[in-house]
Design a protein around this motif. Sequence first.
Motif, short mmCIF file in Angstrom:
data_model
loop_
_atom_site.label_atom_id
_atom_site.label_comp_id
_atom_site.label_asym_id
_atom_site.label_seq_id
_atom_site.Cartn_x
_atom_site.Cartn_y
_atom_site.Cartn_z
N ARG A 162 0.84 -1.20 0.00
CA ARG A 162 0.00 0.00 0.00
C ARG A 162 0.87 1.25 0.00
N GLY A 163 0.39 2.30 -0.65
CA GLY A 163 1.11 3.55 -0.70
C GLY A 163 0.84 4.42 0.51
N SER A 164 1.62 5.49 0.63
CA SER A 164 1.45 6.40 1.77
C SER A 164 0.24 7.31 1.60
N LYS A 165 -0.24 7.48 0.36
CA LYS A 165 -1.41 8.33 0.10
C LYS A 165 -2.45 7.54 -0.69
N ASP A 166 -3.70 7.70 -0.32
CA ASP A 166 -4.77 6.99 -1.03
C ASP A 166 -4.83 7.38 -2.50
N GLN A 167 -4.50 8.63 -2.81
CA GLN A 167 -4.62 9.12 -4.19
C GLN A 167 -3.69 8.39 -5.15
N THR A 168 -2.58 7.87 -4.61
CA THR A 168 -1.61 7.21 -5.49
C THR A 168 -1.36 5.76 -5.08
N CYS A 169 -2.19 5.22 -4.21
CA CYS A 169 -2.00 3.84 -3.74
C CYS A 169 -2.67 2.88 -4.72
N PRO A 170 -1.92 1.94 -5.29
CA PRO A 170 -2.51 1.00 -6.26
C PRO A 170 -3.56 0.08 -5.63
N VAL A 171 -3.34 -0.33 -4.39
CA VAL A 171 -4.29 -1.22 -3.73
C VAL A 171 -5.59 -0.49 -3.42
N HIS A 172 -5.48 0.75 -2.95
CA HIS A 172 -6.68 1.55 -2.67
C HIS A 172 -7.45 1.82 -3.96
N ALA A 173 -6.73 2.11 -5.04
CA ALA A 173 -7.38 2.36 -6.32
C ALA A 173 -8.14 1.12 -6.79
N LEU A 174 -7.54 -0.05 -6.60
CA LEU A 174 -8.20 -1.30 -6.97
C LEU A 174 -9.45 -1.53 -6.13
N GLU A 175 -9.35 -1.29 -4.83
CA GLU A 175 -10.50 -1.47 -3.94
C GLU A 175 -11.64 -0.54 -4.33
N GLN A 176 -11.31 0.69 -4.66
CA GLN A 176 -12.35 1.66 -5.06
C GLN A 176 -13.06 1.20 -6.33
N TRP A 177 -12.29 0.73 -7.30
CA TRP A 177 -12.89 0.27 -8.55
C TRP A 177 -13.80 -0.94 -8.32
N LEU A 178 -13.32 -1.92 -7.57
CA LEU A 178 -14.12 -3.12 -7.30
C LEU A 178 -15.40 -2.78 -6.53
N HIS A 179 -15.30 -1.84 -5.59
CA HIS A 179 -16.46 -1.47 -4.77
C HIS A 179 -17.53 -0.75 -5.59
N PHE A 180 -17.14 0.29 -6.29
CA PHE A 180 -18.13 1.09 -7.01
C PHE A 180 -18.62 0.41 -8.29
N ALA A 181 -17.80 -0.45 -8.88
CA ALA A 181 -18.23 -1.20 -10.06
C ALA A 181 -19.00 -2.47 -9.68
N LYS A 182 -19.03 -2.76 -8.37
CA LYS A 182 -19.75 -3.94 -7.85
C LYS A 182 -19.25 -5.24 -8.51
N ILE A 183 -17.93 -5.36 -8.56
CA ILE A 183 -17.32 -6.55 -9.16
C ILE A 183 -16.83 -7.46 -8.03
N ASP A 184 -17.40 -8.65 -7.93
CA ASP A 184 -16.96 -9.61 -6.92
C ASP A 184 -16.74 -11.00 -7.51
#
Length: 286
Positions: free
Chosen positions: A252-274
């Motif tokens: 995980r990165g130090s900032k959510d804006q540039t964290c690859p794991v956070h970005a992936l979590e956001q995409w999976l959550h809002f796109a409702k992909i499970d």
Amino acid sequence: MPSETEKSTSAPSDELDDARVDESDQEKSDGIALPSHVAGSGSLDRLVDTARDYARAAASDNTLKAYAKDWAHFARWCRVRGVEPLPPSPEMIGLYLADLASGSGPSPSQSTFGPQSASRPLSVSTIDRRLSGLAWNYAQRGFTLDRKNRHIATVLAGIKRKHARPQVQKEAILAEDILAMVASLPFDLRGLRDRAILLLGYAGGLRRSEIVSLDVHKDDTPDSGGWIEIFDKGALLTLNAKTGWREVEIGRGSKDQTCPVHALEQWLHFAKIDFGPIFVGTSRDG
């Protein structure tokens, strides 16, 4: 003399025949079978099927499709010129390579009747790939193509010397370049997806094919190229690479804006992909 209808339909008909012959040859050329002196049995027959499955997995589906097209093209080229593609003839293959490079002869996709136009010259990399396809196809049919034979090697060397273009070295993308790309993305679904693709791909050093073939879980889809597991400290990617399975750890990165794991979590959550592929297309309205 052939009629106009025969003239206009002979090429497509020949191409269909080539495709059928190629499929038939492919079915016969698995190359995996019991020795003639061994009697078949249920367990041995199952092992033969298993061995054939492994043999097919030796190359990707796209590679096998390309090799099949290479063979169909060469077989058509031979038939137009009144020769047989089997057994392998280094002399004829040398002429075939010269034709591909120069575009001097009629295109094999054209009818044998009526005026002939020259085919388009192919690049050195495509010619090299065509030759690899022929070698693979001959091997599946029980023949060996000697690429070092002078009729092949010297012609190919001359083609490379005369037509090869110097390789252009691409400039590497730096971290600041990725940050600039990410900063330009909107926060709609497409932006969330592209942000996750850029950050995940850069952090893991992934190929494009590896990114798009990722699934949420193991065995979600038959042609999965890997899956991802998300933990508190980061993510673990299991990838089916060219050299076999490999694992890539992404922290995980130090900032959510540039964290690859956070970005992936956001995409999976809002796109409702499970389930299934992680990265999918989005419509204009999301």
